[in-house]
Every structure is written in C-alpha cells, then in structure tokens.
Scaffold this motif. Structure first.
Motif: not given
Length: 386
Positions: A118, A158, A160, A183, A349
């Motif tokens: 991330a 990415d 999170a 993820r 993400n």
C-alpha cells in the motif's frame, strides 16, 4: 549521487495553522534520510526504511526511486517514498482502446511503490491529525517535480481503504480515483489449524484434506539472509509464473531477492520447496512476530499441480501464524477467487491521479468512467478464469 531539490509549499493561509511554512525536499536516495530521523516517524515496520533501501539497491528495471521529505522548520515530519516510471497503458485499457493505445506508455511520478502492499507515508505522530496539510504540501511539490522530471501524470498509488484522511484530502484536491488490485487478508482467531479448517466450507475443507493426504516428497526449507546458490533457479520459476499469469507484473530481479533478505535479516524468510533435489517453487514472506506478509510466490506449473504445492504451503503458513499468535495472514494480490474460498477478505487499494493540466485531468476522469477502466474488474475477470 543524490540529487536534491527543495521548494516551499505555497498554500493558502487557511491551510497552515502556524509558521514556519512546510518545506518539501526531493531526494533520489533514502540514504539522504538518517535512520535517527526516520525512527521518529510512524511507519510500516516491515515495508519501512530497510525495505526501501533494499528496493533502491536492487535497481529494478524502469523504476527510479524518489523520496519526498517534508520539514516543518528544521524538523523532518514526513517522508513519502515515490518513483518515476513509464506507465504502460495496456495495464488499464481493455477492448478497442487497448488495441488502439495499449502499446503506448506515459511518464508518471507516483507517491508509493510498485513493490509495496500500500501507499506508505512515514509521518510524525503529532502530525497525523494534520494530514491534509501534509498532502497539500506534497501535491504542490509533486506538480513542480512533474515538470522537472518531464512526467505527464502524478499520482498516489495503492492508497489503502484505511487511509481515510489521505483519501479525503486527495478527493478535496480533485484527484481522480481508479480502483487498484485489492489486498487479501485472512483473519486467524483460531486455536489451531483444525479450528481454521472447521470454519471453511465443507467442499473446501474436504478438498484440502484430500490434497494433504496425497503422497508427496515435498520438502520445505526456510532461508534467511541469502539465496545466492539458488537465485538463478528462482528467477526461472518467477519468469515462468509471470508468463502463466498473463498479467503485467513489475519485474523482480536477483538484486531484489538478495537485498531484501540481506537488509531485513530475520524479518524476511524465503521458503524453498524441493522435490528430491529439484527446486520446484519458492515463497518470499516478511514477518516480525505480529504480522506476516506474503510477497512473492512462484513455482513450476506442472510440479506445483503434482504436489498440490499452493495449498500445502498455504496451510503451512496458516499453521505457522496461528502457532505464533499472529492475528492475520496478509496474502498476495493474486488468485482472488481461491483466496476468498480459503477465508480471506478483500481490502481496497485505490490510485488517485492528476495531470499537470487540470482540464486534462477532468477529461481523463471522464474517460475512466466512460470506458470502464476501473481495475476492480480485474478481480471478477480473474475469478472467471480460475
């Protein structure tokens, strides 16, 4: 040689609550940051200073590291790892747009890394409530750095779903969002492996037990620190796995595996899977006693099927985590259908991007929505093929 540029972030009076202003410096090497300064920041313990140093040492092809260092006066209050790269358009285009434009690439400058789970911004704990100010300063420098680097797009890669303050700040600044590869995470509130198996579906549980009972001479060897004697075979297995996936995956070289194992020490483990004297697969994981991250899994396709390699190693990792009291196993961003069947949940993400020209940014946002370039469809497509 470390190259360094610095600017003062020119923000509206309302965006900063006290003087002096935030200054942002950009370095080409993490070694421009002292370990003492980094230690004062809240960061990911596994994918932190040593991991970024390993990435830098590996010199991954086509990826140039950058580090955005935010200072309040003389004090370092945040570090945002970043990278420059030519982004291949076929990674997001589908159908006719892919056939027309897929062979082209665009220069980008991104906060994040192609080889972390991330977008991780190391930040002083007392500045976490002031994340919007940090993001404003980073974006001001990103815009300038984009021109210096000759990049068209700048983005946060990415981000999170847990990074709500970062997401909110980027949306306020009118960044466009594309869903990236989620993820996967397996919660492990079980007393033992039998407890985990009992929570799976009946067919899944039965299939796993059958695979475990199939005769196999599989031997698992755990390596720390070095894999020099098997690195060439590992690269063959990795190349074969990437080719079978059919996906655009960031290239990993020998330097990556060597540097990660050398710099992270006991926090990195490479599990080697042997059938007799033949290496048929490997799995690189990061762990610190409270977390376990599956980074890379590669195998010989036919041998993996013969030995039920994926599921045998999966259960070995789950058993190891439960025994060590690790609350969750953070699995890789692949094989989503199977991981969901094995009890994993998905964590979002997202990529937030902006063009140097605001009008182009709006046009790209429209194109993303109109052409259905949301990468969330990758999960569904992969599930269809599994």
């Amino acid at each position: 040689m470390t190259q360094l540029q610095a600017v003062t972030a020119h923000l509206s009076p309302a965006s900063l609550t006290d003087a002096p202003a935030l200054n942002v410096e950009v370095s080409h090497s993490i070694h421009r940051i002292s370990r003492t300064d980094w230690a004062q920041l809240q960061s990911d313990e596994l994918e932190g200073y040593d991991y970024y140093a390993a990435i830098e040492e590996a010199e991954l092809p086509g990826i140039e590291p950058r580090y955005f260092m935010v200072r309040h006066g003389q004090r370092l209050i945040a570090v945002a790892p970043a990278y420059c790269q030519r982004f291949k358009l076929n990674q997001v285009l589908e159908g006719l747009p892919r056939r027309l434009f897929g062979r082209y690439s665009a220069p980008i400058l991104a906060i994040g890394s192609p080889v972390t789970e991330a977008c991780s911004i190391a930040c002083a704990p007392d500045w976490l409530p002031r994340t919007p100010e940090l993001i404003n300063a980073l974006v001001a420098q990103l815009h300038r750095q984009c021109r210096l680097e000759g990049a068209w797009l700048y983005l946060f890669k990415d981000v999170a779903e847990e990074q709500t303050s970062v997401r909110s700040a980027l949306e306020h600044l009118r960044f466009n969002r594309i869903s990236g590869m989620p993820r996967t995470r397996l919660p492990l509130p079980y007393p033992d492996l039998a407890g985990y198996l009992a929570r799976l579906g009946r067919a899944t549980r039965k299939g796993l037990r059958r695979k475990l009972n199939t005769p196999s001479d599989l031997r698992i060897e755990a390596r720390h620190h070095q894999v020099d004697d098997v690195i060439e075979r590992m690269l063959e297995l990795y190349a074969d796995t990437v080719a079978r996936s059919g996906e655009e995956i960031e290239p990993l070289n020998a330097g990556y595996f060597k540097a990660v194992l050398a710099k992270l020490g006991e926090r990195a483990t490479c599990y080697l899977f042997w059938s007799g004297k033949t290496l048929i697969g490997f799995n690189l994981l990061l762990g610190n006693g409270t977390r376990q991250i599956d980074k890379v899994f590669a195998s010989d396709g036919s041998a993996a099927c013969e030995h039920n390699l994926y599921h045998r190693t999966w259960l070995a990792h789950v058993d190891r985590c439960i025994t060590a009291g690790i609350p969750a196993f953070e699995a890789s961003q692949a094989a989503y259908a199977e991981k969901l069947r094995l009890g994993c949940g998905l964590l979002a993400n997202d990529h937030y991007f902006h063009h140097r020209n605001a009008l182009v940014t709006r046009a790209l946002g429209w194109l993303v929505r109109k052409a259905g370039l949301d990468q969330a469809t990758v999960v569904a497509k992969e599930s269809e093929h599994e």
